[in-house]
Enzyme design. Structure first.
Site, PDB file in Angstrom:
ATOM      1  CG  ASP A 196     -20.225  -6.629 -52.633  1.00 17.74           C
ATOM      2  OD1 ASP A 196     -19.978  -6.109 -53.707  1.00 17.74           O
ATOM      3  OD2 ASP A 196     -19.372  -6.770 -51.732  1.00 17.74           O
TER       4      ASP A 196
ATOM      5  CB  CYS B 204     -28.454 -16.107 -33.783  1.00 17.29           C
ATOM      6  SG  CYS B 204     -27.477 -15.442 -35.147  1.00 17.29           S
TER       7      CYS B 204
ATOM      8  CB  CYS C 201     -25.254 -16.604 -29.508  1.00 14.92           C
ATOM      9  SG  CYS C 201     -23.625 -15.902 -29.837  1.00 14.92           S
TER      10      CYS C 201
ATOM     11  CB  CYS D  66     -21.794 -10.536 -33.280  1.00 15.06           C
ATOM     12  SG  CYS D  66     -23.566 -10.838 -33.193  1.00 15.06           S
TER      13      CYS D  66
ATOM     14  CB  CYS E 221     -20.292  -0.338 -39.234  1.00 12.80           C
ATOM     15  SG  CYS E 221     -19.431  -1.830 -39.729  1.00 12.80           S
TER      16      CYS E 221
ATOM     17  CB  CYS F  91     -19.350  -8.582 -35.365  1.00 18.38           C
ATOM     18  SG  CYS F  91     -19.305  -8.055 -37.074  1.00 18.38           S
TER      19      CYS F  91
HETATM   20  S1  SF4 Z   1     -21.970 -14.243 -32.644  1.00 10.41           S
HETATM   21 FE1  SF4 Z   1     -23.735 -13.145 -33.443  1.00 10.41          FE
HETATM   22  S2  SF4 Z   1     -23.991 -13.934 -35.491  1.00 10.41           S
HETATM   23 FE2  SF4 Z   1     -22.721 -15.430 -34.412  1.00 10.41          FE
HETATM   24  S3  SF4 Z   1     -24.188 -16.906 -33.558  1.00 10.41           S
HETATM   25 FE3  SF4 Z   1     -23.793 -15.351 -31.986  1.00 10.41          FE
HETATM   26  S4  SF4 Z   1     -25.484 -13.886 -32.300  1.00 10.41           S
HETATM   27 FE4  SF4 Z   1     -25.355 -15.125 -34.171  1.00 10.41          FE
HETATM   28  S1  SF4 Z   2     -17.762  -5.435 -35.009  1.00  6.58           S
HETATM   29 FE1  SF4 Z   2     -18.969  -5.699 -36.872  1.00  6.58          FE
HETATM   30  S2  SF4 Z   2     -20.605  -4.149 -36.717  1.00  6.58           S
HETATM   31 FE2  SF4 Z   2     -19.022  -3.614 -35.230  1.00  6.58          FE
HETATM   32  S3  SF4 Z   2     -17.688  -2.161 -36.249  1.00  6.58           S
HETATM   33 FE3  SF4 Z   2     -16.818  -4.191 -36.592  1.00  6.58          FE
HETATM   34  S4  SF4 Z   2     -17.710  -4.888 -38.543  1.00  6.58           S
HETATM   35 FE4  SF4 Z   2     -18.956  -3.169 -37.822  1.00  6.58          FE
END
Ligand code: SF4
Ligand code: SF4
Length: 359
Positions: free
Chosen positions: A129, A183, A186, A189, A209, A239
């Site tokens: 990464d 996804c 949904c 997240c 974030c 998330c």
């Molecule tokens: S939680 Fe977010 S990343 Fe996971 S399936 Fe649902 S929409 Fe997609």
């Molecule tokens: S839930 Fe995911 S996008 Fe939100 S602060 Fe935490 S790591 Fe970042």
């Protein structure tokens, strides 16, 4: 170098033999997300991560990273280990609870590069990464994961708990089909994000974030965001934890990625770490990267949110730390805890100064 007798299947078998859980191949063409990436930079959603803004064209096109590249071999490794969180201990993102995955990937990818050279010659560059690649986009095009609404990559059998790595190669290997997005309707997240950093499906404002705030941001954490960080001291899994695809998660084969004692201590215990002790404690952990100043800054924020009167003596000692960033965050934590103290708490801390305790 282009044509090779090496077959894509042989490459994938070797990836599995090295301990990777997934391997897919894509062409070295420009990444599908290059337009989105350019706009993301224009909106300055990358915050202080200036290296992401450096030469975006190169980052979008693997052929500008390795001249003559024909293929990208994308690999993923499942890092999931069950964890036990205790109140008062602070939360560290799951990927950082064990040994630094960069060390693990570097060893495996170096062996992969050597094998490719022995088998078919050519030129190869390996990345985890930190490299100049849009690796999530490449992994999706190589079919091993889809890039989800949370912007994290997901595999139906492993969920979200995956590290990604890439090998750029001048070898021409048969590419895989891109992964489908699962996804659906949904949005868990997006709803779960405590800072509203996922501004829309597939859109992340990194500046909000918690992973950015606790790892990438070098200076003071914005006051308005501190309460939203809660008990997190390195990264954030919110998330990920809510994603329904994680019901299929399996424990990683990599035992070195399992949580260690160093990442499972009371928050208060971290406050007394000297620079030397910090380096020793996290010598093989990704946490080492943010140095003592960044880590204790984060611990102070978490204590400001969840700490009690028992944490005040250690925070007061830190209030005299040589590092101004730590002093400022310790002062904030003290102020937050004091606001929460009940009259009984105040009397137990200041039994000989009743007027002060009543203030
Ligand atoms: S939680 Fe977010 S990343 Fe996971 S399936 Fe649902 S929409 Fe997609
Ligand atoms: S839930 Fe995911 S996008 Fe939100 S602060 Fe935490 S790591 Fe970042």
């Amino acid at each position: 170098m282009s044509a090779t007798s090496l077959q894509a299947d042989q490459v994938k078998q070797f990836a599995v033999a090295l301990g990777f859980d997934l391997c897919g191949i894509t062409t070295a063409d420009i990444a599908a997300q290059s337009d989105y990436y350019r706009k993301w930079l224009e909106k300055e959603h990358h915050g202080e991560m200036q290296w992401l803004a450096r030469d975006p064209l190169r980052r979008s096109d693997p052929r500008m990273v390795l001249y003559g590249a024909r293929s990208v071999i994308c690999v993923a490794l499942n890092y999931y280990h069950p964890r036990s969180d205790h109140p008062g201990r602070g939360r560290i993102a799951s990927y950082a609870l064990g040994r630094d995955y960069h060390l693990l990937f570097e060893e495996k990818l170096a062996a992969f590069r050597e094998w490719l050279t022995q088998q078919a010659g050519g030129q190869h560059k390996v990345y985890v990464d930190t490299g100049p690649l849009l690796e999530k986009s490449l992994a999706a095009r190589a079919g091993i994961t889809w890039q989800a609404k949370s912007t994290i990559n997901i595999h139906p059998k492993f969920g979200t708990w995956l590290f990604l790595g890439e090998i750029l190669t001048t070898l021409e290997l048969s590419p895989d089909r891109p992964a489908n997005d699962h996804c659906g309707t949904c949005s868990r997240c997006i709803d779960a994000c405590p800072t509203q950093a996922i501004t829309a499906p597939y859109q992340l404002d990194a500046r909000r974030c918690i992973a950015y705030l606790t790892l990438e941001l070098k200076g003071s954490i914005p006051l308005e965001l501190r309460p939203l960080i809660g008990d997190k001291i390195y990264g954030c899994d919110d998330c990920l934890e809510v994603c329904p695809w994680n019901r299929f998660a399996k424990t990683s084969r990599e035992t070195t990625l399992a949580p260690t004692e160093a990442t499972n201590r009371d928050l208060r215990d971290y406050l007394s770490l000297t620079r030397e002790q910090f380096k020793n404690l996290f010598s093989e952990s990704p946490i080492l990267r943010i140095k003592r100043r960044g880590f204790l800054r984060n611990v102070c924020v978490a204590l400001g949110n969840i700490g009690t009167a028992d944490d005040l003596p250690a925070l007061h000692r830190l209030h005299n730390d040589e590092e101004p960033l730590i002093r400022e965050h310790a002062a904030w934590a003290i102020e937050q805890i004091e606001k929460r103290l009940t009259p009984k708490d105040k009397h137990s801390i200041f039994p000989f100064f009743p007027n002060f305790a009543d203030s």
